[in-house]
Scaffold this motif. Structure first.
Motif, mmCIF file in Angstrom:
data_model
loop_
_atom_site.group_PDB
_atom_site.id
_atom_site.type_symbol
_atom_site.label_atom_id
_atom_site.label_comp_id
_atom_site.label_asym_id
_atom_site.label_seq_id
_atom_site.Cartn_x
_atom_site.Cartn_y
_atom_site.Cartn_z
ATOM 1 N N ARG A 106 0.823 -1.218 0.000
ATOM 2 C CA ARG A 106 0.000 0.000 0.000
ATOM 3 C C ARG A 106 0.852 1.260 0.000
ATOM 4 O O ARG A 106 0.440 2.287 -0.532
ATOM 5 C CB ARG A 106 -0.938 0.003 1.210
ATOM 6 N N CYS A 107 2.012 1.200 0.613
ATOM 7 C CA CYS A 107 2.905 2.370 0.615
ATOM 8 C C CYS A 107 3.349 2.723 -0.803
ATOM 9 O O CYS A 107 3.594 3.881 -1.109
ATOM 10 C CB CYS A 107 4.122 2.112 1.506
ATOM 11 N N GLN A 108 3.460 1.723 -1.661
ATOM 12 C CA GLN A 108 3.848 1.960 -3.053
ATOM 13 C C GLN A 108 2.733 2.640 -3.823
ATOM 14 O O GLN A 108 2.980 3.543 -4.609
ATOM 15 C CB GLN A 108 4.218 0.644 -3.734
ATOM 16 N N ASP A 109 1.504 2.171 -3.644
ATOM 17 C CA ASP A 109 0.341 2.738 -4.334
ATOM 18 C C ASP A 109 -0.901 2.342 -3.559
ATOM 19 O O ASP A 109 -1.423 1.242 -3.727
ATOM 20 C CB ASP A 109 0.268 2.231 -5.778
ATOM 21 N N MET A 110 -1.375 3.247 -2.717
ATOM 22 C CA MET A 110 -2.459 2.888 -1.794
ATOM 23 C C MET A 110 -3.771 2.566 -2.501
ATOM 24 O O MET A 110 -4.592 1.822 -1.981
ATOM 25 C CB MET A 110 -2.680 3.973 -0.747
ATOM 26 N N LEU A 111 -3.980 3.086 -3.692
ATOM 27 C CA LEU A 111 -5.235 2.826 -4.400
ATOM 28 C C LEU A 111 -5.196 1.514 -5.173
ATOM 29 O O LEU A 111 -6.162 0.742 -5.162
ATOM 30 C CB LEU A 111 -5.562 3.976 -5.355
ATOM 31 N N ALA A 112 -4.080 1.238 -5.815
ATOM 32 C CA ALA A 112 -3.989 0.061 -6.685
ATOM 33 C C ALA A 112 -4.009 -1.243 -5.904
ATOM 34 O O ALA A 112 -4.478 -2.263 -6.410
ATOM 35 C CB ALA A 112 -2.722 0.135 -7.532
#
Length: 151
Positions: A106-112
């Motif tokens: 989630r830290c990388q991309d919280m939406l994806a």
């Protein structure tokens, strides 16, 4: 028949630290499931951000509580001899490993990462945390771990 207690080595004024610390991470990890579903159903980024924070609180707080619990597990002979204690520790480490992965993704991309992997990892974590809680309850209520029966 009076049950003997097993004192905690990590306690403040007779109160074991591990049970004091574990409530917040458990609440965060159960809440994580709700915020994941809220994001899936509403599409509101607020819920994805809340999930990111709850995963972080659950992971960091859980590892902190786990380290305190580990001290008791390895330093108190009576605890170390209990299969329930080892089972509790194993399930807790499994759930903390999964939530840490979940949080880092989630830290990388919280939406994806919310759907489908994030919510799947959240549900699995909540299930494992529930099992760890049941085992922890058995340690307290059936084995007297961290309970002062002499007062």
């Amino acid at each position: 028949m009076a049950r003997s207690s097993i004192p905690s080595r990590t306690a403040v004024a007779g109160h074991p630290i591990h049970p004091m610390l574990i409530h917040f991470p458990v609440a965060a990890l159960v809440g994580l499931v709700a915020t994941d579903f809220a994001y899936i159903f509403t599409g509101d980024e607020f819920w994805a951000r809340a999930s990111l924070w709850l995963a972080g609180v659950g992971a960091v707080g859980g590892w902190a509580a786990g380290l305190i619990g580990l001290i008791d597990l390895v330093s108190v002979v009576q605890i170390r001899r209990l299969i329930t204690a080892w089972s509790h520790a194993l399930v807790a480490v499994m759930s903390l490993s999964i939530v840490t992965l979940n949080w880092l993704l989630r830290c990388q991309d919280m939406l994806a990462w919310v759907s489908p992997w994030g919510v799947t990892l959240s549900v699995v974590t909540a299930g494992l945390i529930s099992l760890a809680g049941i085992l922890g309850g058995q340690l307290v209520y059936e084995h007297g771990v961290g309970v002062d029966t002499d007062s």
